[in-house]
Design an enzyme around this catalytic site. Sequence first.
Site, PDB file in Angstrom:
ATOM      1  N   GLU A 110     102.723   6.659  13.994  1.00  0.00           N
ATOM      2  CA  GLU A 110     102.167   6.275  12.704  1.00  0.00           C
ATOM      3  C   GLU A 110     101.266   7.373  12.153  1.00  0.00           C
ATOM      4  OE1 GLU A 110      99.809   2.697  12.621  1.00  0.00           O
ATOM      5  OE2 GLU A 110      99.096   3.097  10.598  1.00  0.00           O
TER       6      GLU A 110
ATOM      7  N   GLY B 173     100.384  -6.843  11.800  1.00  0.00           N
ATOM      8  CA  GLY B 173      99.135  -7.611  11.878  1.00  0.00           C
ATOM      9  C   GLY B 173      98.300  -7.154  13.059  1.00  0.00           C
TER      10      GLY B 173
ATOM     11  N   SER C  99      94.343  -5.771  12.731  1.00  0.00           N
ATOM     12  CA  SER C  99      92.916  -6.057  12.648  1.00  0.00           C
ATOM     13  C   SER C  99      92.659  -7.519  12.270  1.00  0.00           C
ATOM     14  CB  SER C  99      92.258  -5.118  11.640  1.00  0.00           C
ATOM     15  OG  SER C  99      90.850  -5.164  11.790  1.00  0.00           O
TER      16      SER C  99
END
Lengths: 382, 339
Positions: free
Chosen positions: A249, A131, A133
């Site tokens: 990522e 979580g 944005s």
Amino acid sequence: MTAFDFPYPVMTAEAEALRSEVRAFLDEELGALRAAGQYIGWTHADPEFSRKLGARGWIGMTWPKAYGGGERSATERYVAIEEMLAAGAPVGAHWTADRQVGPLLLGHGSEEQRRLLLPGIAAGTCYVAIGLSEPGVGSDLASVKARATPVDGGYRLSGTKIWTTNAHLSHYAVVLCRTDGEPADRHAGLSQLLVDLKAPGIEIRPIVDMTGAHSFNEVHFADVFIPEAMLIGTRGNGWVQVSGEMGSERSGPDRFLSSFAVVEALVRRTREEPTDERRAAVGRLVGHVAVLRRLSASIAEMIRNGEDPTVQGALVKDIGTALEQEIPEVARRLFAIEPSPLGEDPLAALVGSTLLASPSFTLRGGTREILRGIIARGLGVR
Amino acid sequence: MRELFDRETVRRGSSGEWLAESWQAIDALGLTQALVKEADGGPGIDPADAADMLRLVGYWAVPLPLAEAMLGAGLLAQSGMAVAGGPMTLAPPHRTTVALEHRGDGWFADGHAARVPWGRCAATLLLIAAAADGPCLVALPAGLFTVKEGANLAGEPRDDVRFNTSLPATAVQPIGMTADDVHAAGAALRTVMTAGGVQRLLDLTLGFAAEHRQFGRPIAKFQAVQQNLAMLAGQAALCRAASDMAAQALFARDGRVAIAMAKARAGEAAALAAHLAHQVHGAIGFTEEYDLHLYSRRLLAWREEYGNEAEWNAIVGQACLDSADGAWALITRHGGFAR
């Protein structure tokens, strides 16, 4: 010289042996679909498939055995995931947990948090959403408004997260929120909380994307109690922790292989209807993928050496996602097809679904503009 | 390299002047022998280390046929042939036609070679010829060939050479590399030089953007310029990866597909890099006086030499069509990493 350092990637005999094993497994699992011209794509969540991978030890591959990991090398993990992504294996259910949350908890998490989550993640049965944005926040993560107010024994979390991939399938979410200070403090005062998504006060609403698929969600937290033990790392250090997580990522093969099935389909079609133009165009795309793969693997090497790959990761993702978007365009210039996700022609179907998914490639995990800003900072001009 | 090739020297060499002293200095350092294998009496340098040197040739825009001399020296050592000292160059094998026949104790060679780097200055010109029993290396001393001067896009001498001459038996020797192999090796070396040249573009452009002020601040502070710089850095990284890939495949059995991928990828990236570097520089970069074109023009020239993108992409494409297990398997077979 201002070159970014990209160390030589390394391949090992063990990793190549694993490659054959993974490829054989994927042929067995996906071969029938592939023969029918169907392709799933790595973002698709299939808990049954995730469990099968977990049973084979192909999730959490590098983690300590004490937490259900495989203690295998980073090179072996790289090979296993690149094989899955190139084949379009449906790894979406466990993907963020394997890619980000595991390393985050191993780096910053408590023993209790590791014991709580890692074995389930590695087994392919526990999924974790991220979580970050929020409505109105977009890429400016330092301005998140979700707030966790310290109370007796923990925190009360209120706020809304948006674009939360697979929250509806996940057991937990790692939520970036403000525990201290004011929005004007920007990066200071942010923390990461590990939130059990079954806790009272949480509502998960689907957001259907333009392809008709539901992977995004809007997640509302209304005064949700989060026990103190679920604070990840250091209170107020959330921004540093998130930034480190982003490097890993952004560099992986998931940032240049999303359209690779189109390339394979192009090869098959060109075999049937060869022209010089098609041969050269296919060769070009394959060469582009091969050289990017080298850069991406070299980042895996950096991570292994404990170096910070933030800038290099941004660079690979910027170039890789542009290639992902170019591939379906090249395909439709080579063959007179009408791209259509439900079309009978396998190439037209693949190009159709890829074209529709394509806008997301240069948005998810950091927009192109954000990435180039990170690269510019790495070059010393920002 | 930096001391030998200061700005004035590079500019003299880039206008076609033969830098005899620089050549002797480089030769004396043993750089021309870097690709001679240990078994052939060479220094036994790993191709990756030899590539580091050639990347500097690209970075400093060294106006000498060092890649040709290095490759030629390797072939010469392999053949066991001895030649007179002095500058040596190698004719691009795919631009060379040689008819060889036995005559008396020796040979008669008739043919031509196009686009020979610095042919006009070579004491020895090496050619690859296909003889009945396999590929041969032919060594032509200066005086036995005529030269029509030409140049590539960067103004580097690329001469058309003709010959119709008797040669002693010792001037023709069998080698273990075909014209295709030498062409691929040349492509690998150009890929490495390209990586050096693009790195220099990046450095020059960053320096310029940090210093040059417009609207009251350095242009590097504008987001639009930063985006261009970030893209330029990406092209430099791609070229470096392609360079490493090509160097690793150099002289490897089965190295052709990797070299093909690398040469085509680097060529495309180099052209984009040149475009971005010029865009950031603005008009000053388009002048003769400013050094940017020493690099940008070489990059445009080098992407054509030893096969351009059209040629190498087609070879990768055919390899994909021939790969029964598909494109991904081809990439993992040929995109090799160090072991």
